[in-house]
Design a protein around this motif. Structure first.
Motif, PDB file in Angstrom:
ATOM      1  N   ASN A  33      50.023  41.150  36.682  1.00  0.00           N
ATOM      2  CA  ASN A  33      49.315  41.088  37.704  1.00  0.00           C
ATOM      3  C   ASN A  33      50.335  40.786  39.055  1.00  0.00           C
ATOM      4  O   ASN A  33      50.247  39.957  39.874  1.00  0.00           O
ATOM      5  N   ASP A  37      45.702  41.277  44.756  1.00  0.00           N
ATOM      6  CA  ASP A  37      44.699  40.421  44.144  1.00  0.00           C
ATOM      7  C   ASP A  37      43.356  41.036  44.692  1.00  0.00           C
ATOM      8  O   ASP A  37      43.241  41.642  45.582  1.00  0.00           O
ATOM      9  N   ASP A  41      33.670  37.885  46.383  1.00  0.00           N
ATOM     10  CA  ASP A  41      32.636  37.482  45.200  1.00  0.00           C
ATOM     11  C   ASP A  41      31.536  38.474  44.718  1.00  0.00           C
ATOM     12  O   ASP A  41      30.919  38.420  43.768  1.00  0.00           O
ATOM     13  N   THR A  49      40.824  45.050  47.554  1.00  0.00           N
ATOM     14  CA  THR A  49      42.241  44.586  47.238  1.00  0.00           C
ATOM     15  C   THR A  49      42.999  44.096  48.230  1.00  0.00           C
ATOM     16  O   THR A  49      42.976  44.556  49.518  1.00  0.00           O
ATOM     17  N   LYS A 154      34.523  46.072  39.712  1.00  0.00           N
ATOM     18  CA  LYS A 154      34.229  45.835  38.541  1.00  0.00           C
ATOM     19  C   LYS A 154      35.766  45.467  37.739  1.00  0.00           C
ATOM     20  O   LYS A 154      35.781  45.678  36.602  1.00  0.00           O
ATOM     21  N   TRP A 155      36.354  44.592  38.544  1.00  0.00           N
ATOM     22  CA  TRP A 155      37.658  44.201  38.043  1.00  0.00           C
ATOM     23  C   TRP A 155      37.739  43.640  36.803  1.00  0.00           C
ATOM     24  O   TRP A 155      38.326  43.846  35.728  1.00  0.00           O
ATOM     25  N   GLU A 156      36.718  42.700  36.716  1.00  0.00           N
ATOM     26  CA  GLU A 156      36.698  41.533  35.618  1.00  0.00           C
ATOM     27  C   GLU A 156      36.027  42.290  34.374  1.00  0.00           C
ATOM     28  O   GLU A 156      36.201  41.864  33.265  1.00  0.00           O
ATOM     29  N   GLU A 157      35.593  43.568  34.326  1.00  0.00           N
ATOM     30  CA  GLU A 157      34.952  44.435  33.359  1.00  0.00           C
ATOM     31  C   GLU A 157      36.108  45.407  32.756  1.00  0.00           C
ATOM     32  O   GLU A 157      35.808  45.968  31.917  1.00  0.00           O
ATOM     33  N   ASP A 158      37.016  45.611  33.376  1.00  0.00           N
ATOM     34  CA  ASP A 158      38.334  46.564  33.370  1.00  0.00           C
ATOM     35  C   ASP A 158      38.830  46.280  32.239  1.00  0.00           C
ATOM     36  O   ASP A 158      39.348  45.238  31.712  1.00  0.00           O
ATOM     37  N   TYR A 161      41.842  44.558  32.599  1.00  0.00           N
ATOM     38  CA  TYR A 161      41.711  42.898  33.332  1.00  0.00           C
ATOM     39  C   TYR A 161      42.571  41.941  32.405  1.00  0.00           C
ATOM     40  O   TYR A 161      42.347  41.743  31.125  1.00  0.00           O
ATOM     41  N   GLU A 163      43.423  37.699  33.404  1.00  0.00           N
ATOM     42  CA  GLU A 163      43.661  36.544  34.542  1.00  0.00           C
ATOM     43  C   GLU A 163      45.033  36.245  34.731  1.00  0.00           C
ATOM     44  O   GLU A 163      45.733  36.146  34.201  1.00  0.00           O
TER      45      GLU A 163
END
Length: 163
Positions: A33, A37, A41, A49, A154-158, A161, A163
């Motif tokens: 990454n 960023d 929320d 981004t 939808k980044w966290e579902e990508d 993704y 962390e």
């Protein structure tokens, strides 16, 4: 030790210099990454981004692609933390030399882009190849356009993704 044989990633016998639209995904090396960023929320603060230094350089060279080539331009893009999505448009005028499978406009544009970015950053930040999808019709184009537009939301579902 023998290296594994890489499977070809391009569609066999397809001319990637033909007129059309191409959905391109380029990942960072080891999917680090390092490009941006995602801030916000998602409730009242729409995620967007915030580019890091490497991401700013990537964006600079994405924008230069529109002026660097007569027949290739970036129609839409998004820079994500560890990958980039682009819609590339290839349009050969009737006066130019006929495209051929050996004159791959898409691969040439992407490899040149990666070379310039890596040179300015001072190291190779990308995986060796890239993923492409030939956009076949307007419905496919609109679906991909929407995907690029909503990718930060939808980044966290990508699938990329980390962390």
């Amino acid at each position: 030790m023998e290296l594994p044989i890489r499977k070809p990633t391009r569609l066999k016998n397809y001319n990637y210099s033909s007129n059309g639209y191409y959905f391109i995904t380029i990942c960072t090396h080891n999917r680090k990454n390092i490009l941006c960023d995602i801030v916000g929320d998602g409730v009242y603060d729409i995620p967007k981004t915030t580019l890091f230094h490497c991401g700013e350089i990537v964006e600079k060279y994405i924008q230069k692609m529109n002026y660097q080539y007569d027949n290739v331009c970036v129609d839409k893009y998004v820079i994500m933390p560890n990958h980039i999505h682009l819609i590339l448009a290839v349009e050969n005028s009737g006066t130019s030399r006929a495209p051929s499978p050996t004159n791959n406009a898409v691969s040439h544009a992407i490899s040149t882009f990666k070379r310039f970015v890596n040179k300015e950053i001072g190291q190779n930040i990308f995986q060796r190849s890239f993923h492409d999808h030939i956009i076949r019709n307007e419905q496919d184009y609109l679906k991909i356009w929407n995907y690029i537009d909503t990718n930060p939301l939808k980044w966290e579902e990508d699938c990329f993704y980390i962390e």
